[in-house]
Design a protein around this motif. Structure first.
Motif, PDB file in Angstrom:
ATOM      1  N   ASN A 579       1.061  -1.318  -0.377  1.00  0.00           N
ATOM      2  CA  ASN A 579      -0.001  -0.229  -0.281  1.00  0.00           C
ATOM      3  C   ASN A 579       0.789   0.658  -0.179  1.00  0.00           C
ATOM      4  O   ASN A 579       1.274   1.532   0.253  1.00  0.00           O
ATOM      5  CB  ASN A 579      -0.462   0.373   1.437  1.00  0.00           C
ATOM      6  CG  ASN A 579      -1.900  -0.875   1.252  1.00  0.00           C
ATOM      7  OD1 ASN A 579      -2.575  -1.425   0.418  1.00  0.00           O
ATOM      8  ND2 ASN A 579      -2.206  -1.672   2.470  1.00  0.00           N
ATOM      9  N   PRO A 580       0.673   2.480  -0.710  1.00  0.00           N
ATOM     10  CA  PRO A 580       1.204   3.594  -0.869  1.00  0.00           C
ATOM     11  C   PRO A 580       1.099   3.938   0.440  1.00  0.00           C
ATOM     12  O   PRO A 580       0.028   4.202   0.913  1.00  0.00           O
ATOM     13  CB  PRO A 580       0.748   4.114  -2.084  1.00  0.00           C
ATOM     14  CG  PRO A 580      -0.698   4.047  -2.319  1.00  0.00           C
ATOM     15  CD  PRO A 580      -0.388   2.279  -1.949  1.00  0.00           C
ATOM     16  N   ILE A 581       1.660   5.542   1.173  1.00  0.00           N
ATOM     17  CA  ILE A 581       1.835   6.163   1.877  1.00  0.00           C
ATOM     18  C   ILE A 581       1.227   7.579   1.667  1.00  0.00           C
ATOM     19  O   ILE A 581       2.542   8.159   0.292  1.00  0.00           O
ATOM     20  CB  ILE A 581       3.237   5.999   2.994  1.00  0.00           C
ATOM     21  CG1 ILE A 581       3.200   4.823   3.108  1.00  0.00           C
ATOM     22  CG2 ILE A 581       3.025   7.072   3.761  1.00  0.00           C
ATOM     23  CD1 ILE A 581       4.397   4.521   4.258  1.00  0.00           C
ATOM     24  N   ILE A 582       0.585   7.897   1.616  1.00  0.00           N
ATOM     25  CA  ILE A 582       0.784   9.792   1.097  1.00  0.00           C
ATOM     26  C   ILE A 582       0.847  10.805   2.555  1.00  0.00           C
ATOM     27  O   ILE A 582       0.296  10.655   3.765  1.00  0.00           O
ATOM     28  CB  ILE A 582      -0.800   9.690   0.586  1.00  0.00           C
ATOM     29  CG1 ILE A 582      -1.098   8.999  -0.410  1.00  0.00           C
ATOM     30  CG2 ILE A 582      -1.281  11.416   0.532  1.00  0.00           C
ATOM     31  CD1 ILE A 582      -2.208   8.931  -0.823  1.00  0.00           C
ATOM     32  N   THR A 583       1.473  11.450   2.579  1.00  0.00           N
ATOM     33  CA  THR A 583       1.885  12.705   3.839  1.00  0.00           C
ATOM     34  C   THR A 583       2.057  13.787   3.211  1.00  0.00           C
ATOM     35  O   THR A 583       2.404  14.315   2.032  1.00  0.00           O
ATOM     36  CB  THR A 583       3.746  12.658   3.690  1.00  0.00           C
ATOM     37  OG1 THR A 583       3.762  10.994   4.013  1.00  0.00           O
ATOM     38  CG2 THR A 583       4.188  12.882   5.002  1.00  0.00           C
ATOM     39  N   ASP A 584       1.123  14.653   3.778  1.00  0.00           N
ATOM     40  CA  ASP A 584       0.708  16.017   3.629  1.00  0.00           C
ATOM     41  C   ASP A 584       2.358  16.576   4.158  1.00  0.00           C
ATOM     42  O   ASP A 584       1.561  16.665   5.474  1.00  0.00           O
ATOM     43  CB  ASP A 584      -0.439  16.401   3.533  1.00  0.00           C
ATOM     44  CG  ASP A 584      -1.732  15.553   2.673  1.00  0.00           C
ATOM     45  OD1 ASP A 584      -0.668  15.546   1.499  1.00  0.00           O
ATOM     46  OD2 ASP A 584      -2.694  15.047   3.023  1.00  0.00           O
ATOM     47  N   ILE A 585       2.717  17.571   3.622  1.00  0.00           N
ATOM     48  CA  ILE A 585       3.011  18.813   4.821  1.00  0.00           C
ATOM     49  C   ILE A 585       2.955  20.160   4.097  1.00  0.00           C
ATOM     50  O   ILE A 585       3.287  20.597   3.245  1.00  0.00           O
ATOM     51  CB  ILE A 585       4.785  18.078   3.899  1.00  0.00           C
ATOM     52  CG1 ILE A 585       4.870  16.862   4.286  1.00  0.00           C
ATOM     53  CG2 ILE A 585       5.356  19.637   5.193  1.00  0.00           C
ATOM     54  CD1 ILE A 585       6.396  16.414   4.096  1.00  0.00           C
ATOM     55  N   GLN A 586       3.644  21.338   5.194  1.00  0.00           N
ATOM     56  CA  GLN A 586       3.046  22.421   5.528  1.00  0.00           C
ATOM     57  C   GLN A 586       4.258  22.931   4.828  1.00  0.00           C
ATOM     58  O   GLN A 586       4.703  23.316   6.319  1.00  0.00           O
ATOM     59  CB  GLN A 586       1.904  23.110   5.912  1.00  0.00           C
ATOM     60  CG  GLN A 586       1.972  24.574   5.903  1.00  0.00           C
ATOM     61  CD  GLN A 586       0.877  24.908   7.327  1.00  0.00           C
ATOM     62  OE1 GLN A 586       0.487  24.162   7.931  1.00  0.00           O
ATOM     63  NE2 GLN A 586       0.240  25.991   6.780  1.00  0.00           N
ATOM     64  N   LEU A 587       4.799  23.617   4.433  1.00  0.00           N
ATOM     65  CA  LEU A 587       5.978  24.560   4.122  1.00  0.00           C
ATOM     66  C   LEU A 587       5.516  26.115   3.950  1.00  0.00           C
ATOM     67  O   LEU A 587       4.979  26.517   3.050  1.00  0.00           O
ATOM     68  CB  LEU A 587       6.828  23.592   3.217  1.00  0.00           C
ATOM     69  CG  LEU A 587       7.689  22.636   2.721  1.00  0.00           C
ATOM     70  CD1 LEU A 587       8.002  22.001   1.760  1.00  0.00           C
ATOM     71  CD2 LEU A 587       7.809  22.399   4.267  1.00  0.00           C
TER      72      LEU A 587
END
Length: 587
Positions: A579-587
């Motif tokens: 399964n893929p991992i989805i990571t959301d990052i606020q820069l």
């Protein structure tokens, strides 16, 4: 002239001189017979192995069809049992003789044998039909422990509770599904490696039951489960439940199984879910995925079968379309990938053709002549209309990656028009396979498998290397993301944790033995995470979310790109085995 009395005496004497087996064979329905419970005994092995016996019972399940088990199951009638719950009342009769059908009473003479721990009669001399009979009542099966199952071997059973599908590895090969009382989690996903973890793993293996298809043939067509045959649309997933299981409790090929008398009822519990929506606030999205050996032949439609991936150009086409679909739906800005063919960066390379298929806005990171000696490598692709790749990409090519393994890749990215940047490092550590393992690389029986120490050494080397890389201005932090071939509580992850890196999926979604909804892999019926998004301490506060999109590990391997079953050509489902991992990052 000889009297009738003399004739009778002569006949009796001749019968006494005949071998016992022929006397038994000549006996009639209803005559004395050996109780099946005496043949089965109370232990794992029959006390009458090698003895010639005659039994009478009801034919409950016939497996003498083409592709079957060359025999049938015979169970003692209800009024003839010994009423001892420790002894089974049924036998497998190994024969191709055609006498009898389900619901018929038979008298059978043969020799007792243990065949891979299945008690059966072989070398069948006679089978006599004794007419129709009532089926023995099915026994309630409430426990999946081997001791509880042994006393019901070959008998009609009814499973009293719904069971959960935990593995479909042999569904297309042998028509089997692995079931358990509930989903099973890899122990080292939630507890430290050691004797207790190994004991729990063994307990998990014991508390299982296979749903079989009543046949011994390989590659059944159609694939039997779910009923009406497996396709991309008529499918099951690990985590789904199965109700109303009834049939013969059988032991074959080292596992307890039910040969069903009628199809059970399948309940969809683990539904396919859409890709996670992107947050409303500004952010970058990183998608991490193992590609399950994406090899493109020679890049010109030839070169098949490939070393590790698609066996044909047709299979590559299916794999390619599904991977592209899986990568598009979450709308990522950066792709961190592993199990990519290590074939350079020309226009015919695997990574170049993958970028081309994703669209003109996609570019790939190239590190020529530094990708290691393995057939596969890690890689990165990114939306160059949204993201800028800064400085030169680098790989760790010193020990322990100088002579072996897959060198990790690092690259810094900065969203266009923004001040802060993020550094990504993509590793793919040594697998748990024990091939070639010697010395300290061998399995320590603590739940970590083989090469645990090599993975620890690689994790430490990765951290040291990242600390020594030149720092770019305004770096918000580092994300180590890729396939670490280690479950969460195993030593490599603990080494990275001590170095200041936090698994963001586990931070947002803790995993326990009772509840583990976010995982990337299933192996032999247990689920856990081998893939990670590990944020440095400075980056961690900026991670908005990290989640698993469960599109692959729960899907039957039969739906994989090598089989190309109907209804699967263009979809993200079973595009890989992780399964893929989805990571959301606020820069």
């Amino acid at each position: 002239m000889t009297s009738s009395t003399d004739c009778i005496r002569a006949l009796a004497l001749s019968l006494l001189l005949l071998p016992t087996s022929l006397v038994l064979a000549a006996s009639n329905c209803g005559d004395a017979a050996t109780p099946v419970s005496e043949i089965q005994g109370r232990g794992d092995t029959s006390p009458l192995v090698g003895h010639r016996v005659t039994v009478e019972g009801v034919l409950t399940f016939d497996a003498r069809m083409d592709g079957g088990f060359d025999g049938f199951y015979l169970q003692q009638a209800d009024g003839e049992t010994d009423n001892n719950p420790e002894t089974s009342e049924a036998l497998f009769i190994y024969t191709r003789k055609k006498t009898g059908m389900p619901g018929e009473r038979l008298r059978v003479t043969g020799t007792v044998k243990e065949f891979h721990n299945l008690t059966e009669l072989v070398d069948i001399k006679t089978i006599e039909s004794c007419g129709p009979a009532e089926f023995p009542k099915a026994q309630d099966l409430t426990l999946l422990w081997p001791n509880a199952l042994e006393s019901m071997e070959n008998m009609r059973v009814r499973v009293t509770q719904p069971l959960t599908i935990i593995d479909a590895w042999n569904l297309a090969r042998f028509g089997e599904l692995t079931l358990a009382a509930g989903d099973q989690v890899v122990p080292t996903e939630y507890m430290e490696p050691g004797p207790q973890a190994a004991q729990i793993a063994e307990r998990n293996r014991q508390q299982r039951l296979l749903l079989d298809d009543g046949r011994g043939a390989r590659e059944p067509d159609p694939i039997p489960w779910p009923p009406d045959g497996l396709t991309g649309k008529n499918t099951i997933r690990s985590g789904d439940r199965v109700h109303n299981i009834s049939g013969i409790l059988d032991y074959r090929f080292g596992a307890w199984r039910v040969q069903p008398e009628r199809p059970p009822v399948f309940e969809t519990v683990n539904t396919r879910r859409p890709a996670p929506a992107r947050p409303d606030i500004p952010h970058i999205r990183v998608m991490t995925m193992n590609l399950e050996n994406y090899f493109n032949g020679d890049g010109k439609g030839m070169g098949f079968p490939t070393a590790r991936g698609a066996p044909t150009s047709l299979a590559l086409g299916v794999q390619h379309r599904r991977l592209v679909e899986a990568m598009r739906r979450p709308d990522p800005d950066i792709l961190a990938i592993s199990e990519l063919e290590s074939d350079g960066y020309s226009e015919t390379s695997a990574i170049a053709q993958l970028a081309e298929a994703l669209g003109p806005e996609w570019a790939f990171v190239a590190t020529p002549n530094a990708d290691g000696r393995d057939q596969i490598r890690t890689g990165m692709l990114y939306r160059h209309d949204r993201i800028v790749a800064e400085a030169q990409p680098v790989r760790l090519n010193t020990s322990p990656f100088s002579e072996q393994g897959r060198p990790p890749l690092a690259q810094t990215f900065r969203p266009k028009g923004q001040r802060l940047a993020v550094q990504l490092a993509v590793p793919h550590l040594k697998s748990k396979s024990c091939k070639g393992a010697t010395g300290k690389d061998q399995d320590r029986n603590d739940g970590q498998g083989c090469y645990a120490q090599r993975r620890v050494d690689a994790a430490r080397a990765l951290v040291d290397w990242l600390e020594q890389l030149p720092q770019v201005p305004d770096l918000a932090g580092t994300l180590i993301t890729g396939d670490l071939n280690s479950y969460f509580r195993e030593a490599p992850l603990q080494a990275l944790k001590r170095a200041g890196f936090t698994s963001m999926v586990h931070h947002f979604h803790p995993c326990t033995a009772q509840k583990c909804d976010h995982y990337t892999y299933r192996y032999k019926g247990e689920k856990g995470s081998l893939d990670y998004a590990l944020a440095s301490s400075s980056l961690m506060p900026r991670v908005l979310s990290a989640q698993i999109w469960t599109i692959n590990a729960d899907e039957p391997p039969a739906l994989g790109y090598r089989n190309n079953l109907p209804g699967t050509a263009v979809s993200p489902w079973r595009s890989s085995d992780h399964n893929p991992i989805i990571t959301d990052i606020q820069l």
